[in-house]
Write an enzyme that holds these catalytic residues in place. Structure first.
Site, PDB file in Angstrom:
ATOM      1  N   ASP A   1       0.846  -1.200   0.000  1.00 34.02           N
ATOM      2  CA  ASP A   1       0.000   0.000   0.000  1.00 34.02           C
ATOM      3  C   ASP A   1       0.879   1.247   0.000  1.00 34.02           C
ATOM      4  O   ASP A   1       2.038   1.205   0.411  1.00 34.02           O
ATOM      5  CB  ASP A   1      -0.890   0.033   1.253  1.00 34.02           C
ATOM      6  CG  ASP A   1      -1.856  -1.144   1.290  1.00 34.02           C
ATOM      7  OD1 ASP A   1      -2.131  -1.711   0.223  1.00 34.02           O
ATOM      8  OD2 ASP A   1      -2.302  -1.485   2.405  1.00 34.02           O
TER       9      ASP A   1
HETATM   10  N1  URA Z   1      -1.173  -5.947   3.879  1.00 36.64           N
HETATM   11  C1  URA Z   1      -1.688  -4.700   3.865  1.00 36.64           C
HETATM   12  O1  URA Z   1      -2.730  -4.444   4.426  1.00 36.64           O
HETATM   13  N2  URA Z   1      -1.025  -3.753   3.204  1.00 36.64           N
HETATM   14  C2  URA Z   1       0.175  -3.961   2.585  1.00 36.64           C
HETATM   15  O2  URA Z   1       0.760  -3.036   2.017  1.00 36.64           O
HETATM   16  C3  URA Z   1       0.686  -5.271   2.612  1.00 36.64           C
HETATM   17  C4  URA Z   1      -0.015  -6.242   3.268  1.00 36.64           C
END
Ligand code: URA
Length: 235
Positions: A104
């Site tokens: 993310d």
């Molecule tokens: N899980 C999440 O919620 N976000 C990420 O970036 C990676 C794994």
């Protein structure tokens, strides 16, 4: 390996095919010290010596970089508005690099950047269950019942509960610190797993993917090439 001169130079990031063609017609490309004007010439990538505009261009089939992704950049190859993880890899040679999987925008940590599609497939294939370990700061106390829930699998709104995941509590308080290892990679998976047990993720950083560990000497935004040993272990 043999490939056309224009493909060779495009892959090595020297421009588009038409730019390469133009450079060739201006006599700016030599192969084994001979000026070459025809860009369909077959190049032997191991033995031929290619110069483009006065600089030697060596061929590299694969590149592998470990990036400590900072928050605020997106895991994409291009984006019209946002800075991408590829914008951070400044001295790469190939023009076909991509991030292996997504973190993310607000997640930090280990991101592999390569053009090796087979390796990416092996690491991302849902059937392979490659382990990914995250350091997570969570709002509120994390308890042994969370460990149990994650071990059993939680409902994050998918068809099936999550696969068994290992939660290790490092510090449980108003803001808790934990390590979580999961074996799948659903969208926002870690955040959704904590939501499923009524908790909010405040900070997320990936530490490991398969047997590749984040080099902790890399500050957020820094990267380095993988060593030969790291590539061999991943493959
Ligand atoms: N899980 C999440 O919620 N976000 C990420 O970036 C990676 C794994």
């Amino acid at each position: 390996m043999k490939l056309r001169l224009d493909k060779y130079l495009v892959e090595m990031g020297k421009g588009t095919r038409s730019e390469i063609k133009r450079a060739a017609s201006k006599g700016q490309i030599t192969v084994n010290e001979q000026v070459v004007k025809k860009t369909d010439l077959k190049i032997d990538t191991e033995n031929d010596i290619v110069f483009f505009q006065g600089t030697e261009v060596k061929y590299l089939l694969y590149e592998y970089y470990m990036l400590n992704k900072p928050a605020g950049v997106v895991s994409a190859t291009t984006d019209r508005k946002e800075k991408t993880v590829l914008d951070l890899i400044e001295d790469c040679k190939r023009n076909d690099l991509f991030p292996v999987g997504r973190l993310d925008k607000d997640t930090e940590g280990l991101l592999l950047i390569t053009n090796d599609g087979m390796l990416a497939h092996q690491l991302l294939s849902p059937k392979k269950h490659v382990a990914k370990t995250y350091f997570v700061k969570v709002l509120g106390e994390v308890t042994s019942s969370d460990i149990q829930a994650f071990q059993t699998g939680v409902d994050i709104g998918e068809k099936k509960p999550t696969l068994p995941a290992t939660l290790e509590i490092q510090h449980s308080a108003e803001i808790s610190e934990v390590l979580l290892t999961i074996h799948e990679g659903k969208f926002h998976q870690v955040k959704r797993m904590f939501e499923a047990v009524g908790k909010k993720v405040l900070y997320l950083k990936r530490l490991q993917m398969g047997n590749l560990k984040l080099d902790e000497t890399l500050s957020p935004g820094e990267y380095r090439e993988l060593t030969k040993e790291e590539v061999a272990q991943l493959c």
